[in-house]
Design an enzyme around this catalytic site. Structure first.
Site, short mmCIF file in Angstrom:
data_model
loop_
_atom_site.label_atom_id
_atom_site.label_comp_id
_atom_site.label_asym_id
_atom_site.label_seq_id
_atom_site.Cartn_x
_atom_site.Cartn_y
_atom_site.Cartn_z
CE LYS A 1 -4.03 1.84 2.56
NZ LYS A 1 -4.87 1.67 3.78
CB SER B 1 -8.15 3.68 2.69
OG SER B 1 -7.32 3.03 3.63
CB SER C 1 -8.59 1.00 5.68
OG SER C 1 -9.24 2.24 5.61
#
EC number: 6.3.5.7
Lengths: 519, 493
Positions: free
Chosen positions: B79, B159, B183
């Site tokens: 990420k 997210s 997330s």
């Protein structure tokens, strides 16, 4: 909240009065008398190798931005880790002012934007400071305008990060930033508004500095910014409610603090008497003009949006840690001063002068120990002599020689030898000075100097008697007058005899023999 | 032979170790998949060379007979919130575009040390703020899943939407995620993969761009429970550089995996049966309850009475922390600087932050600034912290009656891109099941339970006691075995 209260083991036998009472200091305004109320917020840089939350060095005077870690520069994803040494020093400082030590404290963020503040917030302690209520004694000093001892309350000590430094003189249109200082640990020491004269404010700051230096938690170098004070001043009619205060920021000497109090109080009195009102504001002191000027008023003060720093856990101190801190404390100024007076029999003045600075008492105690050792006497029997020597005689000689003196020659051993000869009556006070002068210039042995340079007093009664006889014979008229009751002439005979002996006669022996001869 | 890009962590590790294929072949396979999947926009930066280099190192180590790490030969996606040395770390924002850190986050460093390689930096909601991956400055991520008979673009969740899309679309066998209010779990549920957020403090936050410090936790997103256990083990551990890091040994979760739940009690929180819970999600929940019973567990009803306040409390605390955490992006030292002609310092801050932050980030900075302001602090922030404490207490008393809690991960299956962007509150409502565990710092996991009538995956959430990742993983494994979820998105990209 858990808390501990530390009490000094040594109760002061001094005349104390509690804080809050008014001194005699008054400002005479056109409409009458005014009192001044003063509180100080002192920022003291914690003595530590590393910063409060990073491992960067705290060395003063390095090239710009050479002591900046990723944390100090607030790079993305960086996290603060508390430096235990800074916590320890704050706790020790708190103990030194008899303060409540909070076993639970935590760090808060104070949010504002400025180019010297990379994180966009300062990590400080608003809600739960590490040190709570304490106090500090300022001693009576008539000459300095302090008629009585007074205890000044200390509200709290909290630990926080220093900011960086902006440099505006490097480029015509741009400012540069140096982050070396950014993140260095500060203690903010907040007093109660217990001071009521410039002298008290000055004495408070000087005493606080002394304590910090005894403890070793701050080097107290005010000219390097290691210690600086925000001075809160307000005025009021005697006995009335507190007036509106102003805060003059970053004042960096004891003298300037006293000056700020004086000029700011006068300014406020003039303002009020001219029909104006004091506004709560932040002011700056200009040492060149000796005046303060407005920096920002309360209306445009920041909303700092304090909240607990979620990157840091609460600081929880255990008993073992507190015991270690306590055990590591040296004898503190008040206790030392009391001991000097009570155990060593020193005068209040000598005790105060000797204990004010770490270096001074350090030299004194070393010399006293050395002198006592070589004389085989009790320290208390020699303390006054050594104190006088340390405080006035030795510094006087050193100063008079200027560059000719090599302070490295001024060892405790050399000075102890001089004091020993003086104590034994072998040399006079004047000779002691002369011998010390030669020691400072050459590093020669004090006893060898006394022998080689003939700097010894004559205690041989025969030699003295011979001179006395000469003096009396030459001044028969005065001998008659003395015997007729003019006692004051005794000094004249002593002087004449000493002169005849070129100053080397032992004054005690001279006095004794003169008394016998004159009947 | 099965295509290498169909394999998960364990299968790749074992295959490389046995010499069935080389780590390089695996990396090449995933690199190729990434190169052909631009339509998904899952990656912000592809780093094929990093993956190949790590793979070659593993192959060489194997050839020399050296012992291989727990992630040896496994290339993963990262990420783009984790700082990666020399590789752009953008947090999907314009303000950090081009920022290449000189340091490596603790979590990614540990993964490389375990033998993993990096396929690239994955897209996300800007600064991890969002539940649909639509707030990225680098464009929305498109889910590889589609409703049956529709080619409307769906959200991969957020997210960690790049992470979920990449694993679901076989662009990576696993990826790192971060979870602040859901997330990891919600995007895992939306894309039919598995993801676990460990106990707060298990994984170091050092080097992860901060969103809300008291909530942020890294975790793995992978194909199944076993892979999550392996990867979490590699990521977790005490880090002296993070004061909030847990100073506890990392258990051998993989070795202790067991789907036998005999003697375990599963709590079913009644407050989670709320309005807005989709019928298919409710059905999946009931299935989950049956599966856990089947695995030997006893099911008990529990109450988490402050659940209804959790979301509001979260949307005060997280923005408050974010408003302060994001103050460092000021144009002074790194990242974007917008310096208009004749601008002073304040002007520069305003211009830089106006240009550098997206709308959702600005919205949360404004909320956070507001709730911390003088006069509002007690009414909002202090109150929210009290609620947080109550939510934590709810869980603690519930755990006196049960070992783990079973709940849906999200109230609905994946929604369409653009469907909720007009109404931020509706978007926030989607976090209602994931936020409470975040506020309490508890380990929580999402495991796929099946497809709904539209052919979209649904996820079940397991919430455990503090430090009891093992209990969560084991219950997850029991669900996984019974759900038999094998569906995967049909390739359209």
């Amino acid at each position: 909240m858990l808390a501990l209260h530390w009490k000094n083991a040594l109760a002061l036998q001094l005349n104390r009065r509690s804080g809050g009472e008014m001194s005699n200091y008054r400002i005479q305004g056109a409409t009458g008398e005014w009192e001044v109320v003063i509180g100080l917020e002192v920022h003291a840089q914690v003595t530590s190798e590393a910063k409060l939350f990073s491992s960067s060095s705290t060395q003063f005077g390095a090239e710009p931005n050479t002591q900046v870690s990723l944390i100090d520069a607030a790079m993305p994803g960086m996290l603060p880790v508390p430096n235990q040494e800074c916590i320890r020093q704050a706790v020790r400082t708190g103990m030194a002012i008899n303060a409540q030590i909070n076993k639970y404290s935590r760090f808060d963020r104070k949010n504002y934007f400025y180019a010297d503040l990379p994180q966009g917030y300062q990590i400080s302690q608003l809600y739960h400071p590490i040190v709570g209520e304490g106090e500090l004694l300022i001693e009576a000093d008539e000459k300095a305008g302090l008629p009585e001892d007074k205890v000044i309350g200390i509200e709290r000590i909290h630990v926080e990060q220093d900011a960086g430094k902006l440099m505006h003189d490097q480029h015509p249109t741009m400012s540069y930033v140096d982050l070396n200082r950014c993140g260095v640990a500060l203690m903010e020491i907040v007093s109660r508004p217990d001071m009521t004269s410039p002298a008290e404010a000055g004495a408070y700051l000087a005493k606080l500095r002394s304590i910090l230096r005894y403890v070793g938690s701050c080097d107290g170098n005010m000219d390097q910014g290691s210690m600086r004070a925000d001075v809160n001043v307000s005025v009021r009619r005697p006995g009335e409610e507190l007036g509106t205060r102003t805060e003059t920021k970053n004042v960096n000497s004891v003298r300037f603090v006293m000056q700020v109090v004086e000029v700011e109080a006068q300014r406020q009195v003039d303002l009020i008497e001219d029909g104006g009102t004091v506004v709560q504001e932040t002011r700056l002191f200009d040492p060149t003009s000796g005046t303060t000027r407005s920096m920002r008023s309360k209306e445009d003060a920041h909303d700092y949006r304090y909240f607990p720093d979620p990157d840091l856990l609460p600081v929880e101190l255990d008993d073992a840690f507190l015991e270690d801190c306590k055990a590591s404390l040296p004898e503190l100024p008040d206790a030392k001063r009391a001991r000097y007076i009570e155990k060593l029999g020193l005068s209040v003045y000598n005790a105060r002068e000797l204990t004010a600075e770490v270096e001074t008492f350090g030299r004194f105690e070393t010399l006293l120990a050395e002198t006592a050792k070589i004389l085989g006497k009790d320290e208390s029997a020699l303390a006054t002599q050594v104190a006088n020597w340390s405080l006035s005689i030795a510094p006087g000689v050193l100063k008079s020689l200027g560059d000719e003196a090599n302070p490295a020659y001024s060892t405790a051993e050399a000075q102890a030898k001089i004091l020993k000869m003086q104590d034994a009556g072998e040399i006079s006070g004047g000779q002691a000075k002369e011998i010390y002068e030669i020691v400072l210039k050459t590093g020669r042995d004090a006893e060898e100097i006394a022998e080689a340079e003939g700097l010894k007093q004559v205690s041989d009664t025969g030699a003295i008697e011979a001179k006395i006889d000469e003096v009396l014979a030459a001044n028969q008229d005065k001998v008659e007058q003395y015997r007729g009751g003019k006692d004051k002439l005794f000094g004249f005979f002593v002087g004449q005899t000493m002169k005849a002996m070129q100053g080397k006669g032992n004054p005690a022996v001279v006095n004794e023999l003169l008394k016998q001869k004159l009947g | 032979m099965t295509e290498l890009t169909e394999l998960g962590i364990k299968a790749i590790r074992e295959g490389v170790k046995a010499g069935d294929f080389s780590a390089r072949e695996v990396a090449e396979g995933f690199n190729a998949n990434i190169a052909s999947a631009e339509a998904l926009n899952a990656f912000i930066t592809a780093t094929p060379d990093h993956a190949l280099k790590a793979a070659d190192a593993v192959d060489a180590a194997r050839a020399k007979g050296e012992e291989l790490g727990s992630m040896a030969g496994v290339p993963i996606g990262v990420k783009d919130l984790f700082a990666t040395q020399g590789v752009q770390t953008s947090a999907a924002s314009h303000i950090l575009e081009g920022f290449k850190p000189e340091y490596e986050s603790t979590v990614s460093r540990k993964l490389w040390e375990a033998g993993a390689g990096m396929l690239g930096k994955l897209n996300l909601d800007q600064f991890a703020m969002g539940s649909s991956n639509e707030s990225s400055y680098f464009g929305e991520v498109v889910s590889p899943w589609r409703k049956q008979g529709s080619d409307a673009k769906l959200a991969p969740g957020g997210s960690s939407g790049g992470s979920s899309a990449a694993v679901a679309a076989r662009l990576a066998p696993a990826a790192t995620g971060t979870d602040t209010g859901g997330s990891i779990r919600q995007p895992a549920a939306f894309t039919g993969i598995t993801g676990i957020k460990p106990t707060y403090g298990r994984c170091s936050r050092w080097g992860i761009v901060a969103f809300a410090s008291s909530l942020d936790q890294a975790g793995p997103m992978a194909k199944d429970v076993t892979d999550c256990a392996i990867m979490l083990e590699a990521m977790a551990g005490f880090d002296p550089k993070d004061s909030t890091s847990l100073d506890l040994p990392v258990p051998d979760w993989e070795a202790a995996l067991s789907s036998d739940l005999t003697g375990k009690k599963i709590g079913i929180p009644k407050e989670y049966r709320m309005d807005g819970l989709a019928a298919d999600v409710a059905k999946a929940w009931d299935d989950g309850i049956q599966w856990l019973k089947d695995a030997g567990a006893e099911v008990v009803d529990i109450s988490l009475p402050h659940t209804k306040y959790a979301l509001a409390s979260y949307y005060i605390i997280a923005p408050a922390e974010a408003s302060s955490n994001l103050a460092r992006y000021d144009g002074v030292r790194y990242g974007l600087r917008d310096l208009p002609e004749g601008a002073n310092l304040q002007d520069m801050y305003a211009a830089t932050r106006a240009a550098g932050f997206g709308d959702e980030v600005k919205r949360r900075i404004l909320i956070g600034t507001y709730v911390l302001s003088a006069g509002f602090y007690d009414a909002y922030y202090t109150q929210a912290q009290k609620v947080r404490t109550l939510v934590q207490r709810d869980f603690m008393s519930a755990f006196e009656q049960c070992d783990v809690i079973l709940a849906p991960t999200a109230p609905t299956a994946a929604f369409a891109l653009g469907e909720k962007t007009g109404d931020p509150l509706e978007m926030y409502m989607g976090d209602v099941f994931s936020v409470p565990a975040s506020l309490a710092g508890l380990p929580a996991m999402s495991v796929p339970s099946g497809l709904n009538a539209d052919g979209l995956p649904l996820g079940l959430q397991i919430i455990g006691k503090p430090f009891d990742e093992q209990g969560v993983l084991n219950a997850g494994l029991a669900l996984e075995e019974r759900a038999g979820f094998t569906a995967k998105p049909q390739k359209w990209w």
